[in-house]
Structures are given as C-alpha cells and as structure tokens.
Design a protein around this motif. Structure first.
Motif, PDB file in Angstrom:
ATOM      1  N   ILE A   1       6.777  12.144 -15.496  1.00  0.00           N
ATOM      2  CA  ILE A   1       6.132  11.888 -14.224  1.00  0.00           C
ATOM      3  C   ILE A   1       5.720  10.420 -14.189  1.00  0.00           C
ATOM      4  CG2 ILE A   1       3.833  12.596 -15.040  1.00  0.00           C
ATOM      5  CD1 ILE A   1       3.365  13.762 -12.210  1.00  0.00           C
ATOM      6  N   TRP A   2       5.970   9.774 -13.046  1.00  0.00           N
ATOM      7  CA  TRP A   2       5.622   8.364 -12.929  1.00  0.00           C
ATOM      8  C   TRP A   2       5.225   8.059 -11.488  1.00  0.00           C
ATOM      9  CZ3 TRP A   2       8.521   5.554  -9.439  1.00  0.00           C
ATOM     10  CH2 TRP A   2       9.787   6.078  -9.100  1.00  0.00           C
ATOM     11  N   SER A   3       4.485   6.973 -11.334  1.00  0.00           N
ATOM     12  CA  SER A   3       4.112   6.522  -9.999  1.00  0.00           C
ATOM     13  C   SER A   3       4.198   5.002  -9.943  1.00  0.00           C
ATOM     14  CB  SER A   3       2.694   6.976  -9.641  1.00  0.00           C
ATOM     15  OG  SER A   3       1.718   6.336 -10.455  1.00  0.00           O
ATOM     16  N   LEU A   4       4.515   4.508  -8.776  1.00  0.00           N
ATOM     17  CA  LEU A   4       4.546   3.064  -8.524  1.00  0.00           C
ATOM     18  C   LEU A   4       3.774   2.805  -7.244  1.00  0.00           C
ATOM     19  CD1 LEU A   4       5.535   0.206  -9.203  1.00  0.00           C
ATOM     20  CD2 LEU A   4       7.595   0.691  -7.850  1.00  0.00           C
TER      21      LEU A   4
ATOM     22  N   ASP B   1       1.574  -1.572  -9.516  1.00  0.00           N
ATOM     23  CA  ASP B   1       1.032  -0.837 -10.659  1.00  0.00           C
ATOM     24  C   ASP B   1       1.931   0.353 -10.953  1.00  0.00           C
ATOM     25  OD1 ASP B   1      -0.740  -0.168 -12.697  1.00  0.00           O
ATOM     26  OD2 ASP B   1      -1.968   1.094 -11.390  1.00  0.00           O
ATOM     27  N   PHE B   2       2.572   0.312 -12.136  1.00  0.00           N
ATOM     28  CA  PHE B   2       3.440   1.408 -12.584  1.00  0.00           C
ATOM     29  C   PHE B   2       2.723   2.187 -13.672  1.00  0.00           C
ATOM     30  CE2 PHE B   2       6.245   3.128 -15.819  1.00  0.00           C
ATOM     31  CZ  PHE B   2       7.104   3.922 -15.075  1.00  0.00           C
ATOM     32  N   ASN B   3       2.715   3.521 -13.552  1.00  0.00           N
ATOM     33  CA  ASN B   3       2.169   4.398 -14.580  1.00  0.00           C
ATOM     34  C   ASN B   3       3.143   5.534 -14.820  1.00  0.00           C
ATOM     35  OD1 ASN B   3      -0.894   3.604 -15.044  1.00  0.00           O
ATOM     36  ND2 ASN B   3      -0.474   3.403 -12.854  1.00  0.00           N
TER      37      ASN B   3
ATOM     38  N   TYR C   1       4.587   5.774  -4.480  1.00  0.00           N
ATOM     39  CA  TYR C   1       5.554   6.863  -4.652  1.00  0.00           C
ATOM     40  C   TYR C   1       5.357   7.451  -6.048  1.00  0.00           C
ATOM     41  CZ  TYR C   1       9.993   9.351  -5.157  1.00  0.00           C
ATOM     42  OH  TYR C   1      10.949  10.314  -5.370  1.00  0.00           O
ATOM     43  N   GLN C   2       5.401   8.782  -6.126  1.00  0.00           N
ATOM     44  CA  GLN C   2       5.209   9.485  -7.403  1.00  0.00           C
ATOM     45  C   GLN C   2       6.300  10.532  -7.564  1.00  0.00           C
ATOM     46  OE1 GLN C   2       1.096  10.227  -8.628  1.00  0.00           O
ATOM     47  NE2 GLN C   2       1.622  12.369  -8.969  1.00  0.00           N
TER      48      GLN C   2
END
Length: 436
Positions: A280-283, A263-265, A298-299
């Motif tokens: 800013i992103w997180s996976l 899940d990528f945001n 990871y963010q």
C-alpha cells in the motif's frame, strides 16, 4: 520510487533481539568529532522537567444500516517527567509518566468500539471501566548523541507508532536505541515485549508477544528527506505474525513565494505462515500559497489481503500501535481495503493572516473504489471530513487547543464486511503546561 529490499541479514534472524548488537551499533556511530550531546549535559536534576497534559475528549459515531451507535466521553490527565543526564562520558537518566482517565459518559451498549476505546469494556459482562490509571518509567543512558532506553516507552515510528489520538496514550515495554550522531540522520532500533492498552490498566493489557523494529530517517537538505524502516511482529496467533517494510520520500519545491511539496509513503507486508502479501502506498502533492494549502493525493492497496495495523493482539489485532499508518488518505476510514484505490482533495486555511492567529480549518473529500470483498471486487466508500481547531496564543490558557471534527462516511452495501457507514463527531480540548 522502487521498493528497497531487506538486507540479507534480515531482522527475523535475531536482530534486534541481540541487545549487545544494538548497543554496539550505537556506540560505533558515536564519533568524537560529533560528541556534543552528552558533553553538554546539564545534570540529572538541572536538566529535569515535569509537564502536565489535560485532555477532555468526546467521540460519537452514529452508524447506519442498523449498527449500534457508539459514544464515549472522558477526562484525562497525563504527567510526564524527564530527568536530565548525569555529567560524564556516559550520562544516566530516568523518565516516568502517570496517566488517569475518568469516564464522564458511556453505557454498556455505547462503549466498546475498537475505533474509540476510551474505556475498556469486558467482553463477557459488557461492564465498562469507570476510570483507568497507569504509570510507567524507563531508564536511559547517553553516550555522545546516542541514547539507549529501557522500560515503558512511547515510540513514534512509522512501523510502531503509539496511539495518542484518543483519551490516554498507549505505551510499549522494551528497549529502544536512538542515535543522531550524523547531522540530519536519525537511527532507531528496538525490541518490545509488552503493550499497555490505552483504555485499560496493566503493563501488558494488550497481550503483545513481541515486536522488533529498525530503521532511519535522513534529511538531505531543506528540500529533500527520506526514511526506511523494518519491523518483525510476532503475534500471539502465529498465523498473524508478519514482517513489514516502510519507505518515505518527501520533497519541497519553492515556486516564487509559494511551495509545492510531494510526500510518498509506502508499506510492504508479508505474513509468515500464509505467505499473504500487501503493498500500500500514497503520494500527496500540496501547494501552499499564503494562508492557503491545497492537497491532491492518490493511495493504492494491492496484494492478497488489505493493509492491517493497530489494536491489540489479545483482541485479534496486530499490536503494532494504533497510529502505525503513515499514509495520506487516513481519516475516519483509512481506505486500506484489499485492492482499494482512493483519491483525496483537501483544502486547509490558516487564519493568522486574517488577524486570528491559532485558528485553522481543514476540509477533505476522499473517494475509494475497487474494494475486494466476499461479495464484490468493486466495493466503494467515500468520506467528507471537516476539522476546525484553535490554539490560545497567550495568557493563562496559552497553548490550550480546541478541535472540532466531523466525518460523514458512506460504504457500499457489498463492502459492509470491510467497513461501515456513519457519521462521526469528535470534540477534543487539550491543555498542556509545564510545571518546571
């Protein structure tokens, strides 16, 4: 995943304030071949429902480093009425809600934390509201599978997500179009000009100037989904007005009888006046096997400033909803400081396979580093999170849910202007039931 740039005609050029354009977009997508939604309308009364939601909520924050502890406890009740749609080519309906919260415990010293905010505390007298009551309503029109609503709404979008994680929910006043004409695709566009603070009465108790949103999510198949959203926030303090983009991509891969999902945001923000930017992103990767689920995430935050969201414009906040941070490493801390990098390891257990359906447990550890503050470029924080929840499966109390949550947060002294250390306890008892 590469960032998708905004179209040449961006939302700051008037869309979606041009209400006629919103309506036209929805009507254009209402193809006769997929017009089952309104064609199956039961009727205004026949399709109506009334639900009640009771919530007893307690949050206690035991801060470190000499900061005043905060605690609030309250009982809330929310009634939600949704009418059906009248029959015909264009259906008409009305939605309404009423909410009431009673303060059970809190004092002038212990109330007033922005992260709790059950009951409004006057910044001058420091008096705390004894209770809070509010009502809201909206009218709605449906053509095919496209709904246009105006009034008091509670949007749940990544760039405008009302906060329903405290005692009473936020709401926004404005216009929202939602279209699901194509299977798997949901399109949303809206414009809002007032915000009802969750802790206070009044339709614009949050002091909102304006928010425009547009975007869509699409489920390609059972395994792959994506979303793209844009927002334009017009702030009371013009220096804080900004434009934001959001992207999501999620994929679930079966492995024998197990599942590995990704899940990528990500958000990209640019402030209108200063030109400051943030990305800013997180996976997150989650492996599920039987009742067990393990998550590694990871963010990363980068740019001129940290990622800012939520709270109210008349209190110095962005006004875009207290839940508008759809990122992996968001618990008590959101790990969203300037240049912050954070890792998460989490484990979840569903006790249904051990003979206790409805009982779930989650534990997580998140560690952040490289926070850029006035004192350092290597600030650190870490959080240890636990949550145990149980939902009653049958009987008179069916669907009653109890959540016990604790967090221990430690922040390095050189990052104290970004966040504060402490220990948090939350106890929530939710009881939803249908009247008709």
């Amino acid at each position: 995943m590469a960032w998708v740039s905004a179209p040449k005609r961006s939302i700051d050029q008037g869309f979606p304030r041009q209400w006629a354009a919103i309506i036209a977009l929805g009507l254009a997508s209402a193809t006769p071949a997929l017009a089952a939604g309104q064609a199956e309308a039961e009727g205004f009364v026949e399709g109506s429902s009334l639900d009640l939601f009771l919530r007893n909520a307690f949050i206690n924050r035991d801060y470190r480093d000499g900061n005043q502890d905060k605690r609030e406890w309250g009982q809330g009740i929310v009634a939600n009425f949704e009418s059906g749609f009248t029959q015909g080519t264009v259906g008409f309906g009305i939605d309404a809600f009423a909410a009431y919260g009673l303060r059970l415990d809190s004092t002038r010293r212990r109330a007033g934390a922005g992260g709790i905010d059950f009951f409004y505390r006057d910044p001058t007298t420091l008096e705390v509201e004894r209770d809070v009551a509010k009502v809201g309503a909206s009218v709605k029109l449906r053509l095919s599978n496209t709904v246009l609503a105006y009034g008091d709404l509670r949007p749940s979008l990544p760039v405008l997500n009302h906060d329903d994680a405290r005692l009473l929910p936020e709401s926004f006043t404005g216009t929202m179009l939602t279209s699901t004409e194509i299977e798997g695709l949901e399109f949303n566009a809206g414009t809002f000009h007032a915000q009802s603070r969750k802790s206070d009465e009044g339709r614009d108790s949050g002091g909102l100037k304006g928010i425009d949103v547009i975007g869509a999510s699409y489920q390609f198949n059972d395994a792959l989904g994506a979303a793209l959203y844009f927002s334009d926030v017009d702030n009371v303090v013009r220096d804080n007005a900004f434009k934001r983009q959001y992207a999501n991509l999620n994929y679930a891969m079966p492995i024998a009888s197990n599942t590995l999902s990704f899940d990528f945001n990500g958000y990209r923000t640019k402030y209108d006046v200063s030109g400051d930017r943030n990305r800013i992103w997180s996976l997150a990767a989650t492996y599920e096997t039987g009742p067990h689920a393990v998550t590694l995430a990871y963010q990363r935050s980068s740019g001129d400033v940290g990622f800012d969201y939520g709270f109210y414009q008349n209190a110095g906040g962005t006004g875009n909803g207290g839940g508008s941070i759809w990122l992996a490493n968001s618990y008590w801390s959101d790990f969203n400081g300037k240049d912050e990098k954070s890792w998460q390891l989490a484990y979840a257990l569903d006790f249904a396979q051990y003979g206790i359906p409805g009982l779930k447990y989650r534990v997580a550890y998140v560690r952040g580093s490289d926070i850029d503050t006035d004192l350092t470029t290597n600030g650190k924080e870490h959080e240890f999170f636990n949550q145990l929840s149980y939902t009653v499966q049958s009987g008179a109390a069916k669907d009653l849910n109890i959540r016990l949550r604790t967090s221990a947060l430690r922040v390095s002294s050189d990052a104290a202007d970004y966040n504060v250390s402490g220990r948090e306890v939350r106890i929530f008892i939710d009881y939803p039931f249908s009247v008709f």
